[in-house]
Design an enzyme around this catalytic site. Structure first.
Site, PDB file in Angstrom:
ATOM      1  N   ALA A 108       7.175   9.528  -4.472  1.00 41.47           N
ATOM      2  CA  ALA A 108       6.793   8.278  -3.727  1.00 41.47           C
ATOM      3  C   ALA A 108       7.669   7.447  -3.143  1.00 41.47           C
ATOM      4  O   ALA A 108       8.455   6.853  -3.967  1.00 41.47           O
ATOM      5  CB  ALA A 108       5.659   7.626  -4.844  1.00 41.47           C
ATOM      6  N   SER A 125       8.933   4.035  -1.084  1.00 46.06           N
ATOM      7  CA  SER A 125       8.045   2.799  -0.635  1.00 46.06           C
ATOM      8  C   SER A 125       8.989   2.185   0.467  1.00 46.06           C
ATOM      9  O   SER A 125       8.525   1.048   1.039  1.00 46.06           O
ATOM     10  CB  SER A 125       7.846   1.960  -1.890  1.00 46.06           C
ATOM     11  OG  SER A 125       9.338   1.456  -2.298  1.00 46.06           O
ATOM     12  N   ASP A 127      14.324   1.102  -5.524  1.00 38.19           N
ATOM     13  CA  ASP A 127      14.099   1.577  -6.609  1.00 38.19           C
ATOM     14  C   ASP A 127      13.449   3.245  -6.457  1.00 38.19           C
ATOM     15  O   ASP A 127      13.880   3.990  -6.927  1.00 38.19           O
ATOM     16  CB  ASP A 127      12.819   0.920  -7.351  1.00 38.19           C
ATOM     17  CG  ASP A 127      13.445  -0.298  -7.980  1.00 38.19           C
ATOM     18  OD1 ASP A 127      14.818  -0.521  -8.371  1.00 38.19           O
ATOM     19  OD2 ASP A 127      12.700  -1.320  -8.029  1.00 38.19           O
ATOM     20  N   SER A 128      12.574   3.240  -5.429  1.00 38.20           N
ATOM     21  CA  SER A 128      12.182   4.645  -5.257  1.00 38.20           C
ATOM     22  C   SER A 128      13.270   5.194  -4.387  1.00 38.20           C
ATOM     23  O   SER A 128      13.342   6.758  -4.575  1.00 38.20           O
ATOM     24  CB  SER A 128      10.666   4.398  -4.323  1.00 38.20           C
ATOM     25  OG  SER A 128      11.069   3.879  -3.114  1.00 38.20           O
ATOM     26  N   MET A 181       3.229   5.829   1.434  1.00 30.91           N
ATOM     27  CA  MET A 181       1.837   5.854   1.414  1.00 30.91           C
ATOM     28  C   MET A 181       1.704   4.426   2.374  1.00 30.91           C
ATOM     29  O   MET A 181       2.047   3.374   2.245  1.00 30.91           O
ATOM     30  CB  MET A 181       1.342   5.496   0.041  1.00 30.91           C
ATOM     31  CG  MET A 181       1.131   6.769  -0.648  1.00 30.91           C
ATOM     32  SD  MET A 181       0.818   6.270  -2.414  1.00 30.91           S
ATOM     33  CE  MET A 181       2.473   6.286  -3.259  1.00 30.91           C
ATOM     34  N   CYS A 221      -4.369  -0.618  -8.153  1.00 29.49           N
ATOM     35  CA  CYS A 221      -3.589   0.063  -6.921  1.00 29.49           C
ATOM     36  C   CYS A 221      -2.900   1.255  -7.777  1.00 29.49           C
ATOM     37  O   CYS A 221      -2.982   2.475  -7.249  1.00 29.49           O
ATOM     38  CB  CYS A 221      -2.405  -0.672  -6.264  1.00 29.49           C
ATOM     39  SG  CYS A 221      -1.623   0.214  -4.862  1.00 29.49           S
ATOM     40  N   CYS A 263       0.029  -6.081  -4.176  1.00 28.98           N
ATOM     41  CA  CYS A 263       0.325  -4.633  -3.900  1.00 28.98           C
ATOM     42  C   CYS A 263       0.076  -4.406  -2.366  1.00 28.98           C
ATOM     43  O   CYS A 263      -1.065  -4.339  -2.099  1.00 28.98           O
ATOM     44  CB  CYS A 263      -0.372  -3.824  -4.877  1.00 28.98           C
ATOM     45  SG  CYS A 263       0.179  -2.355  -5.195  1.00 28.98           S
TER      46      CYS A 263
END
Length: 418
Positions: free
Chosen positions: A10, A12, A16-17, A36, A101, A222
């Site tokens: 995932a 974003s 971090d991702s 997403m 979420c 979120c």
């Protein structure tokens, strides 16, 4: 030689991702990045950063030479998260959309998409958390259907996967993962489990991810971002004017636009009042918002609460709790709140009563009670009922003719009621 494992990460558009994807790439996995889109920016007039986030996620995937996909869960987010949020506010509660979420979008819809549509052997996210599985063990997990009974059969899934706090306790995000399913957790990798935020930033800088290092870390709702909350919520809920009422003497202190624009413990900005007043309770039938004149007023402190049916991550419920109907563990209802010793009592319908070691400020219906044993996150349940406040107990003692005052137990110089 092991077969090449396909991991869907995932993405974003954040640091971090991005670093999570980089680490997975370095481990030799076949990697796919997915962004997403969960909030339709055409729905309202606030600033939406999803377009830039998507571009940033794409840039990272391009730099890593991995496939990039976009997927829209705007409809699912609206029906399963945001509509629930609005209903909770109307009931006088303060929901946690981040926990919902993760449960409904990332670890249900995204998880199913990654496994069923993209053929993932596992998914990965940039959360700071870890599980009881080594990465290679994740690929050996089988799919289990969700049982329809009140509790999972404890023999149905042997060696349940457990959720543990990350190495960076300040950034640890197990609080936000406390409602995810065992099925999704079994096939999830958290590449940042053993890393600190500072080290992650260093890795991002060395990898040339400068476009994401310059971004401010999101602290808003979120997928929606930072907003003026009162203005934002009034775009979706009709104003419902009511009174600010003093909890001490019942005096009307001012008016407000709706009880749902306030949460317990926050400062109530009352026109014409120079001194600070704080929200201590709400009555959705009358529209009254009760306020007190000090931030540590006894009306803000309680030591007892009940949740709805509790979601246990590994054991449902823990054997100790089934055996004795009571269990000692630690509690928090805010992400970075210090863990508080508590005693949990199990009810027959799966709900729990929680008795805290000492009164806590601004326990809030709608928030989640999250339990820990050592560094293991046991799960969470939504707070649906509060016990009496220290102020109410004090008034009760005074009515019984007792002369001694009830201590605030906060360790601070609180102004006593009455």
């Amino acid at each position: 030689m092991h077969a090449v494992r396909h991991v869907v990460c995932a993405m974003s558009g954040g640091v971090d991702s991005s670093v999570a994807a980089l680490l997975l790439k370095r481990r030799g996995y076949q990697l796919t990045g997915v962004f997403m889109r969960n909030w339709d920016s055409l729905d309202e007039q606030g600033v939406c950063t999803s377009e830039r986030d998507c571009e940033d996620a794409y840039k990272v995937c391009h730099m890593l030479d991995i496939p990039f996909h976009q997927v829209s869960y705007v409809k699912e987010y609206w029906h399963e998260v945001f509509s629930n949020l609005l209903k909770e506010y109307q009931k006088g509660r303060t929901p946690n959309p981040d926990i919902l979420c993760n449960k409904q979008i990332k670890f249900k819809h995204f998880f199913n998409y990654a496994v069923n549509s993209l053929g993932a052997d596992a998914i990965a996210t940039g959360h700071y958390a870890r599980t009881s599985l080594e990465d290679e063990d994740v690929f050996q997990q089988r799919h289990y259907t969700t049982p329809q009974s009140l509790f999972r059969d404890r023999f149905e899934i042997r060696n349940s996967v457990r959720l543990y706090q990350a190495a960076d306790l300040f950034k640890d995000q197990t609080f936000f993962l406390s409602q995810i399913s065992q099925n999704a957790l079994r096939r999830t990798i958290f590449p940042l489990a053993g890393l600190t935020k500072d080290f992650v930033k260093k890795v991002a800088a060395e990898a040339g991810f400068r476009h994401i290092l310059r971004k401010k870390e999101s602290m808003g709702i979120c997928f929606i971002g930072e907003r003026n909350f009162e203005k934002f919520i009034l775009e979706y809920l009709e104003p419902h004017p009511g009174n600010f009422v003093s909890i001490e003497d019942g005096k009307i202190m001012g008016t407000h636009k709706g009880w749902f624009t306030f949460t317990l413990g926050q400062r109530a900005r009352i026109g014409g009042q120079r001194d600070a007043w704080f929200v201590v309770d709400k009555d959705v039938t009358t529209g009254d918002v009760f306020v007190a004149p000090t931030t540590n007023h006894p009306a803000l402190f309680r030591d007892n609460l009940r949740t709805d049916r509790f979601h246990w991550i590994a054991e449902e419920p823990p054997a100790e709790l089934i055996r004795t109907k009571m269990m000692e563990c630690h509690f928090r209802f805010l992400h970075q709140m210090p863990l508080m010793p508590c005693t949990v009592t199990l009810n027959q319908d799966g709900t729990v009563w929680v008795t805290l070691a000492k009164p806590v400020r601004a326990l809030t219906p709608g928030q989640f009670a999250v339990f820990y044993k050592g560094d293991e996150c046991l799960g969470s349940g939504k707070i649906v009922r509060l016990g009496p406040s220290m102020h109410t107990l004090q008034l009760g003692r005074e009515k019984l003719g007792e002369t001694e005052k009830f201590p605030s137990e906060t360790g601070q110089n609180s102004k006593p009621a009455g």
